[in-house]
Design a protein around this motif. Sequence first.
Motif, PDB file in Angstrom:
ATOM      1  N   ALA A 237       0.819  -1.224   0.000  1.00 23.81           N
ATOM      2  CA  ALA A 237       0.000   0.000   0.000  1.00 23.81           C
ATOM      3  C   ALA A 237       0.846   1.265   0.000  1.00 23.81           C
ATOM      4  O   ALA A 237       0.864   1.997   0.987  1.00 23.81           O
ATOM      5  CB  ALA A 237      -0.929  -0.015   1.212  1.00 23.81           C
TER       6      ALA A 237
ATOM      7  N   GLY B 200       1.586   5.032  -0.491  1.00 23.88           N
ATOM      8  CA  GLY B 200       0.710   6.208  -0.547  1.00 23.88           C
ATOM      9  C   GLY B 200       0.755   6.964   0.762  1.00 23.88           C
ATOM     10  O   GLY B 200       0.931   6.347   1.814  1.00 23.88           O
TER      11      GLY B 200
ATOM     12  N   GLY C 176      -0.145   8.265   4.008  1.00 18.80           N
ATOM     13  CA  GLY C 176      -1.159   7.911   4.998  1.00 18.80           C
ATOM     14  C   GLY C 176      -1.871   6.593   4.729  1.00 18.80           C
ATOM     15  O   GLY C 176      -2.794   6.243   5.459  1.00 18.80           O
ATOM     16  N   SER C 177      -1.436   5.848   3.684  1.00 21.80           N
ATOM     17  CA  SER C 177      -2.102   4.569   3.392  1.00 21.80           C
ATOM     18  C   SER C 177      -1.737   3.540   4.453  1.00 21.80           C
ATOM     19  O   SER C 177      -0.565   3.295   4.714  1.00 21.80           O
ATOM     20  CB  SER C 177      -1.666   4.006   2.040  1.00 21.80           C
TER      21      SER C 177
ATOM     22  N   PRO D 120      -0.570   0.430   6.046  1.00 22.48           N
ATOM     23  CA  PRO D 120       0.227  -0.675   5.498  1.00 22.48           C
ATOM     24  C   PRO D 120      -0.380  -2.015   5.875  1.00 22.48           C
ATOM     25  O   PRO D 120      -1.062  -2.121   6.895  1.00 22.48           O
ATOM     26  CB  PRO D 120       1.584  -0.505   6.181  1.00 22.48           C
TER      27      PRO D 120
ATOM     28  N   GLU E 254       1.130  -4.467   6.996  1.00 23.06           N
ATOM     29  CA  GLU E 254       1.777  -4.881   8.247  1.00 23.06           C
ATOM     30  C   GLU E 254       2.483  -3.651   8.814  1.00 23.06           C
ATOM     31  O   GLU E 254       3.377  -3.115   8.188  1.00 23.06           O
ATOM     32  CB  GLU E 254       2.802  -5.997   7.942  1.00 23.06           C
TER      33      GLU E 254
ATOM     34  N   ALA F  50       5.015  -2.643  10.686  1.00 23.84           N
ATOM     35  CA  ALA F  50       6.179  -3.318  11.261  1.00 23.84           C
ATOM     36  C   ALA F  50       6.979  -2.387  12.167  1.00 23.84           C
ATOM     37  O   ALA F  50       7.075  -1.180  11.915  1.00 23.84           O
ATOM     38  CB  ALA F  50       7.071  -3.833  10.134  1.00 23.84           C
TER      39      ALA F  50
ATOM     40  N   ARG G  44      10.036  12.509   5.613  1.00 24.97           N
ATOM     41  CA  ARG G  44       8.883  12.166   4.778  1.00 24.97           C
ATOM     42  C   ARG G  44       8.826  10.655   4.540  1.00 24.97           C
ATOM     43  O   ARG G  44       9.865  10.015   4.280  1.00 24.97           O
ATOM     44  CB  ARG G  44       8.995  12.886   3.426  1.00 24.97           C
ATOM     45  N   GLY G  45       7.621  10.115   4.626  1.00 25.69           N
ATOM     46  CA  GLY G  45       7.425   8.727   4.224  1.00 25.69           C
ATOM     47  C   GLY G  45       7.909   7.671   5.193  1.00 25.69           C
ATOM     48  O   GLY G  45       7.989   6.498   4.841  1.00 25.69           O
ATOM     49  N   VAL G  46       8.221   8.049   6.447  1.00 28.18           N
ATOM     50  CA  VAL G  46       8.677   7.037   7.398  1.00 28.18           C
ATOM     51  C   VAL G  46       7.518   6.378   8.142  1.00 28.18           C
ATOM     52  O   VAL G  46       7.725   5.412   8.872  1.00 28.18           O
ATOM     53  CB  VAL G  46       9.667   7.608   8.444  1.00 28.18           C
ATOM     54  N   GLY G  47       6.325   6.938   7.976  1.00 31.73           N
ATOM     55  CA  GLY G  47       5.171   6.302   8.617  1.00 31.73           C
ATOM     56  C   GLY G  47       4.634   7.030   9.833  1.00 31.73           C
ATOM     57  O   GLY G  47       4.015   6.412  10.704  1.00 31.73           O
ATOM     58  N   LYS G  48       4.816   8.344   9.886  1.00 32.74           N
ATOM     59  CA  LYS G  48       4.299   9.111  11.023  1.00 32.74           C
ATOM     60  C   LYS G  48       2.770   9.130  11.023  1.00 32.74           C
ATOM     61  O   LYS G  48       2.134   8.924  12.057  1.00 32.74           O
ATOM     62  CB  LYS G  48       4.825  10.555  10.972  1.00 32.74           C
ATOM     63  N   THR G  49       2.192   9.366   9.868  1.00 33.08           N
ATOM     64  CA  THR G  49       0.740   9.492   9.807  1.00 33.08           C
ATOM     65  C   THR G  49       0.056   8.177  10.161  1.00 33.08           C
ATOM     66  O   THR G  49      -0.897   8.163  10.950  1.00 33.08           O
ATOM     67  CB  THR G  49       0.308   9.970   8.402  1.00 33.08           C
ATOM     68  N   VAL G  50       0.534   7.084   9.601  1.00 29.39           N
ATOM     69  CA  VAL G  50      -0.143   5.812   9.904  1.00 29.39           C
ATOM     70  C   VAL G  50       0.074   5.413  11.368  1.00 29.39           C
ATOM     71  O   VAL G  50      -0.789   4.804  11.985  1.00 29.39           O
ATOM     72  CB  VAL G  50       0.260   4.664   8.942  1.00 29.39           C
TER      73      VAL G  50
ATOM     74  N   GLN H  27       6.890  -0.232   0.608  1.00 31.07           N
ATOM     75  CA  GLN H  27       5.574  -0.508   0.023  1.00 31.07           C
ATOM     76  C   GLN H  27       5.645  -0.446  -1.501  1.00 31.07           C
ATOM     77  O   GLN H  27       5.059  -1.267  -2.202  1.00 31.07           O
ATOM     78  CB  GLN H  27       4.519   0.487   0.533  1.00 31.07           C
TER      79      GLN H  27
ATOM     80  N   ARG I 244       6.574  16.944  -4.314  1.00 32.56           N
ATOM     81  CA  ARG I 244       7.410  17.916  -3.585  1.00 32.56           C
ATOM     82  C   ARG I 244       8.103  18.838  -4.580  1.00 32.56           C
ATOM     83  O   ARG I 244       8.172  20.049  -4.390  1.00 32.56           O
ATOM     84  CB  ARG I 244       8.471  17.196  -2.771  1.00 32.56           C
TER      85      ARG I 244
HETATM   86  N1  LIG Z   1       5.656   0.521  10.107  1.00 27.68           N
HETATM   87  C1  LIG Z   1       5.417   0.384   8.801  1.00 27.68           C
HETATM   88  N2  LIG Z   1       5.587  -0.786   8.178  1.00 27.68           N
HETATM   89  C2  LIG Z   1       5.339  -0.913   6.863  1.00 27.68           C
HETATM   90  N3  LIG Z   1       4.909   0.080   6.086  1.00 27.68           N
HETATM   91  C3  LIG Z   1       4.716   1.283   6.638  1.00 27.68           C
HETATM   92  C4  LIG Z   1       4.963   1.497   8.020  1.00 27.68           C
HETATM   93  N4  LIG Z   1       4.701   2.774   8.306  1.00 27.68           N
HETATM   94  C5  LIG Z   1       4.299   3.341   7.154  1.00 27.68           C
HETATM   95  N5  LIG Z   1       4.298   2.474   6.144  1.00 27.68           N
HETATM   96  C6  LIG Z   1       3.957   2.789   4.748  1.00 27.68           C
HETATM   97  O1  LIG Z   1       4.766   3.894   4.376  1.00 27.68           O
HETATM   98  C7  LIG Z   1       4.050   4.850   3.592  1.00 27.68           C
HETATM   99  C8  LIG Z   1       4.167   6.214   4.228  1.00 27.68           C
HETATM  100  O2  LIG Z   1       3.484   6.283   5.459  1.00 27.68           O
HETATM  101  P1  LIG Z   1       2.982   7.687   6.054  1.00 27.68           P
HETATM  102  O3  LIG Z   1       2.188   8.415   5.044  1.00 27.68           O
HETATM  103  O4  LIG Z   1       2.371   7.415   7.371  1.00 27.68           O
HETATM  104  O5  LIG Z   1       4.398   8.418   6.264  1.00 27.68           O
HETATM  105  P2  LIG Z   1       4.636   9.886   6.838  1.00 27.68           P
HETATM  106  O6  LIG Z   1       5.832   9.813   7.709  1.00 27.68           O
HETATM  107  O7  LIG Z   1       3.390  10.430   7.411  1.00 27.68           O
HETATM  108  O8  LIG Z   1       5.038  10.673   5.522  1.00 27.68           O
HETATM  109  P3  LIG Z   1       4.864  12.266   5.214  1.00 27.68           P
HETATM  110  O9  LIG Z   1       5.912  12.977   6.018  1.00 27.68           O
HETATM  111  O10 LIG Z   1       5.120  12.371   3.741  1.00 27.68           O
HETATM  112  O11 LIG Z   1       3.470  12.661   5.604  1.00 27.68           O
HETATM  113  C9  LIG Z   1       2.651   4.293   3.461  1.00 27.68           C
HETATM  114  O12 LIG Z   1       2.541   3.663   2.219  1.00 27.68           O
HETATM  115  C10 LIG Z   1       2.529   3.269   4.583  1.00 27.68           C
HETATM  116  O13 LIG Z   1       1.672   2.217   4.222  1.00 27.68           O
END
Ligand SMILES: Nc1ncnc2c1ncn2[C@@H]1O[C@H](COP(=O)(O)OP(=O)(O)OP(=O)(O)O)[C@@H](O)[C@H]1O
Length: 405
Positions: A15, A17, A19-20, A22, A24, A26, A57-63, A281, A320
């Motif tokens: 997944a 995207g 905020g998508s 995931p 799993e 992890a 960016r993109g490390v998974g903060k939102t999820v 992803q 960006r």
């Molecule tokens: N712990 C995790 N394990 C696997 N996939 C993850 C995990 N956390 C996030 N992802 C995946 O990484 C992507 C980015 O997640 P997210 O949008 O939460 O990041 P973010 O840090 O909020 O990025 P941004 O700073 O751009 O808002 C998504 O596709 C999500 O499914």
Amino acid sequence: MLNFLHMDPITNPYAPGAGSRPPELAGRTAILRDVNIRLQRLRLGRPAKSVMLVGLRGVGKTVLLDQIRKDAEVEGMQTVRIEAPEDRSLPAILAPSLRLALLHLSKKEAARELAIRGLRALAGFASKLKLRYADIEVGLDYEPEPGLADNGDLEGDLTTLLQQVGLAARAAGTAVVIFIDELQYVEEPQLAALVSALHRCSQEGLPVTVVGAGLPQLRGRMGEAKSYAERLFDFPEIGPLTPQDAAEAIVRPAQNEGVEIEPEAVQLIIDKTEGYPYFLQEWGKHTWDIAPRSPIRKEDVQNASEEAIAALDESFFRVRFDRLTPTEKRYLRAMADLGPGPHRSGDIAEELGRTVNSLGPTRAGLISKGMIWSPTHGDTTFTVPLFDEFMKRIMPGDDWKAAGN
Ligand SMILES: Nc1ncnc2c1ncn2[C@@H]1O[C@H](COP(=O)(O)OP(=O)(O)OP(=O)(O)O)[C@@H](O)[C@H]1O
Ligand SMILES: [Mg+2]
């Protein structure tokens, strides 16, 4: 038939995207448990620092923020979730969500009176502050109470309002947790008002708090807004996944669909993505779509890499890049020429044949757009992982150097 040569794209579990969710989540068990304990302590009126999740960016903060919220709701807490866009005021985004929280609390008999008083506070808050923050738009359910959160001063009025929310939450036997994403975009005086209001609530043991997320610069910005911010919040760094967690993020979702991935293939995905969740992803998705059958092999990953990179270039990186002025693009391109970073401002200036001072406004603009940040004084680095490589792909060669300064 071609279909037989590929795995089913319909059941592709990955997944990519913003905020998508995931397949799993992890490597986040420890932090989820930690924050959950803090919030439960808060509800009991026990001292507990809240957290601000910071990371690139993109490390998974939102999820992660979303998962913390879900867990808090399971525990019976009252939550609201907002995102701070670049161009809206904090009171404007807070008001409607606090209204919802208060309306909800007012349904509980034990909290009804206090919640209604909170709604009166909100009415005073919104009508007075609308003079300064014209973007406040919120339904008003009760008449304001003269003198309650209606001074027209954000710090004082927000404090009163959050106190009312906290009192109602306590009466309801719950906590109100406000989740704010992209908190680095909130302007400093507004950030200061928020920290100060939460500080007061914390001193009074009121069960109301903010769990935030933002780019790494958030930590410094909050400290500048209020020097005691660090006593109120911890700033856990959300980063790339460890190789073990990254492997889990790739292997588990496939296994759940009955698909195996050879260890060499997993390793190559980890190498290519450096464990960054968004990239994991993307690689997972394209590898799945390209692989002829289970088990997925290393060469499938190899074959999918070009498409994974192209997909990132068109989405994650591109959104960006498109927000940048030509001058900002050149600045980032010069940084990319020096490598992943961090880089000294002087080195970047030299690369551009300019002085550090003359580049000050460009650098400041890039920081406020959330493209770069300063880990230590005089250093600059990208907030987007692997952005240096993208910049070299999208502005190849040396032409950018010649373009007018
Ligand atoms: N712990 C995790 N394990 C696997 N996939 C993850 C995990 N956390 C996030 N992802 C995946 O990484 C992507 C980015 O997640 P997210 O949008 O939460 O990041 P973010 O840090 O909020 O990025 P941004 O700073 O751009 O808002 C998504 O596709 C999500 O499914
Ligand atoms: Mg996010």
